[in-house]
Scaffold this motif. Structure first.
Motif: not given
Length: 606
Positions: A394-408
């Motif tokens: 609905n917001k159609k914008e990226y959120s800086a907090s909803d990012v999960v960094k993966m090891d690979f």
């Protein structure tokens, strides 16, 4: 017909920094055209969602122009080949093909009777040629230059005159036909990027990388003044286009503006400011009837507004780089298509109108490999930048907090009820709950390729390069290996549960599609054969009775679960590349996308 094309949402022009982009206009004023890769894209100027794509060139197409009659289009590519093809039929039949120069074609011009063509560019033995369109025989030559020619134009009334602009900072003026070199104009101090005659033939204008625009007499070639005094723009000028009444012109510049000039007075009437970012440099423009178009380095096509120069009437967005994946999300009865591309951009499209925009903010910095939607109304995407992102639809914008960094690097992502997500990375399988990693499987004894969670959220299936699917039960926050496996014939390339969870469909490298019945302990329900190259992606229809697969053979098949002989074969969906993404809007509408950066919809009738 079991399938009919319904919509084409075309790609944007392919842009290169510091290189002008020629936009062609239809003499009837209805369409405009440009190039991307090996495609020529024709779009309706009033409704750009109506588009057509010509795909017959073997090399990258650089320029395309309508004949003044409107019946033909000529397009030129990087090998020096031009094709003249019909605009009136859907098939776009080829009329003539020539190779006038032996290198990249930069610009093409017709005489007003649609009988002669001038072609210029970066040839090895010559930089330009003028010839009859129906025989290819020469009607003069384009000489007077020592570096490649960027632009050419022909006066649209007799006596004919030809002007060519080159990287050698000169403009050559020729009389004809047959066209003979008359003299050189040396007013410019840098590369001359564009030359255009006014529609009435009284003048022609030239624009250069030094920001200057000069006006000359269209019949004699004598200097008639300049626009904006010393400098028309503070950056290089890449394109100019005259108004239909020949009294004004627009110029597109690297200073991120387009200016509208009163040619008689030599002054700018309006300056259109199109942004502050490097990607807002203006590399092409077209004045078509009442429409003023410009093209940004980003590939965005701007419809300029004379009454509000700081905000375009509309901006056509989309993808200019290959699309890798797509998905469909419905809310309030309205379907939107989401597409992720090679350069990390994610776009959303109104499935009915083609209206689109990109998700705003700072998102993925590399290729988006896979995307799904979850029940929380989020777009879950995995990318070669080693992240998973959860983006509120609905917001159609990226959120800086909803990012999960993966090891690979993640290869595949899946979502199910209860806030669960499953990411398959190189050498690792990760279970996430509510956007947090809760369990990781390391030291796998197989190479995991793709993973999916059952819609009920109790089982995760992970397919490997060894042709074996491992079934894990999801217990709380862990994946438990119950020792259950399913075998198929080759490396698994994609798989998906049906929406109701009754079936698991799997495609593998041995060109087979297999459907397993979940309730019967994953017994084989049916096997499907038809692809003659590796299948790459699959998608279930909302009716759970059909699914679609696409392969490297450029084919799309729609299969009926209950009957492996009932199939719909869609050839040439995207003529130059295999289909990289599939999704369904409803049980009769299939969406396909490809490396041609366009999205197509198909009506399927069973």
């Amino acid at each position: 017909m079991p399938f009919e094309p319904k919509h084409v949402f075309a790609s944007l022009p392919q842009m290169e920094r510091g290189v002008a982009k020629v936009i062609g206009g239809d003499p009837k004023g209805k369409n405009f055209l440009y190039t991307n890769g090996k495609c020529v894209i024709i779009r309706n100027i009033e409704n750009p969602a109506i588009a057509d794509i010509y795909t017959e060139h073997a090399h990258q197409v650089t320029v395309a122009k309508y004949a003044p009659s409107g019946f033909y289009i000529v397009s030129g590519d990087t090998s020096g080949k031009i094709r003249i093809w019909d605009t009136t039929q859907k098939e776009h039949l080829l009329k003539y093909e020539y190779t006038p120069i032996s290198g990249t074609i930069k610009d093409i011009a017709w005489t007003e009777d649609s009988k002669r063509l001038a072609v210029v560019g970066d040839g090895r033995e010559k930089f330009g040629a003028v010839f009859l369109w129906d025989s290819g025989s020469s009607v003069g030559d384009i000489s007077g230059h020592c570096k490649y020619i960027n632009s050419v134009d022909i006066r649209q009334k007799r006596p004919y005159r030809l002007a060519a602009a080159s990287d050698d900072t000169c403009v050559s003026f020729s009389e004809g036909p047959p066209f003979k070199f008359k003299f050189t104009l040396r007013e410019h101090s840098k590369f001359v990027n564009c030359v255009r005659f006014s529609p009435d033939g009284e003048h022609f204008a030239t624009a250069c990388a030094g920001g200057q625009i000069f006006i000359y007499n269209g019949k004699t070639g004598e200097a008639a003044g300049s626009l904006g005094g010393e400098k028309a723009h503070s950056g290089g000028i890449y394109a100019i286009s005259w108004s239909p009444d020949s009294s004004q012109l627009i110029s597109a510049s690297g200073d991120k503006t387009v200016k509208l000039w009163d040619v008689g007075a030599g002054t700018a009437v309006t300056t259109f400011n199109l942004g502050t970012d490097v990607s807002d440099q203006q590399l092409g423009c077209l004045w078509q009837n009442d429409h003023l178009l410009s093209i940004s380095l980003s590939g965005y096509i701007n419809y300029l507004d004379k009454n509000n120069p700081n905000r375009p009437i509309r901006t056509i967005k989309g993808h200019s780089k290959s699309i890798q994946c797509l998905t469909v999300h419905k809310s309030d009865g309205q379907s939107h298509i989401y597409s992720g591309s090679h350069d990390g951009h994610i776009n959303y499209w109104d499935a009915d109108t083609g209206e689109n925009d990109c998700i705003s903010g700072k998102g993925h910095s590399n290729q988006v490999s896979k995307m799904v939607t979850n029940e929380a109304g989020e777009l879950v995407t995995c990318s070669m930048d080693d992240t998973l992102r959860f983006t509120n639809i609905n917001k159609k914008e990226y959120s800086a907090s909803d990012v999960v960094k993966m090891d690979f690097q993640p290869k595949s992502v899946s979502a199910a009820s209860g806030g669960l997500s499953l990411a398959v990375c190189i050498g690792q399988v990760v279970l996430l709950k509510d956007k947090k990693k809760v369990f990781t499987l390391d030291n796998l004894n197989f190479e995991a390729e793709v993973g999916v969670i059952h819609p009920g959220g109790a089982t995760a299936a992970v397919g490997g390069a060894d042709g074996i699917i491992q079934l894990y039960s999801i217990q709380g926050n862990t994946l438990k290996d119950d020792g259950k496996t399913i075998n198929v014939s080759g490396t698994i390339t994609d798989m998906a549960y049906s929406n109701d969870g009754a079936y698991l469909a799997v495609i593998d490298e041995k060109k087979a599609a297999t459907v397993f019945s979940v309730a019967d302990s994953y017994a084989v329900k049916n096997s499907f054969y038809g692809h003659h190259a590796r299948p790459v992606t699959l998608a279930w229809s909302p009716d759970n009775e059909h699914f679609a697969t696409s392969g490297m053979d450029m084919l799309v098949y729609v299969w009926t679960v209950a009957d492996s002989d009932k199939r719909i074969k869609i050839p040439d969906t995207h003529r130059l590349h295999h289909v990289s993404g599939l999704a369904w809007i409803d049980e009769h509408t299939l969406v396909t996308t490809s490396h041609d950066a366009s999205i197509k919809q198909w009506t399927i009738t069973y």
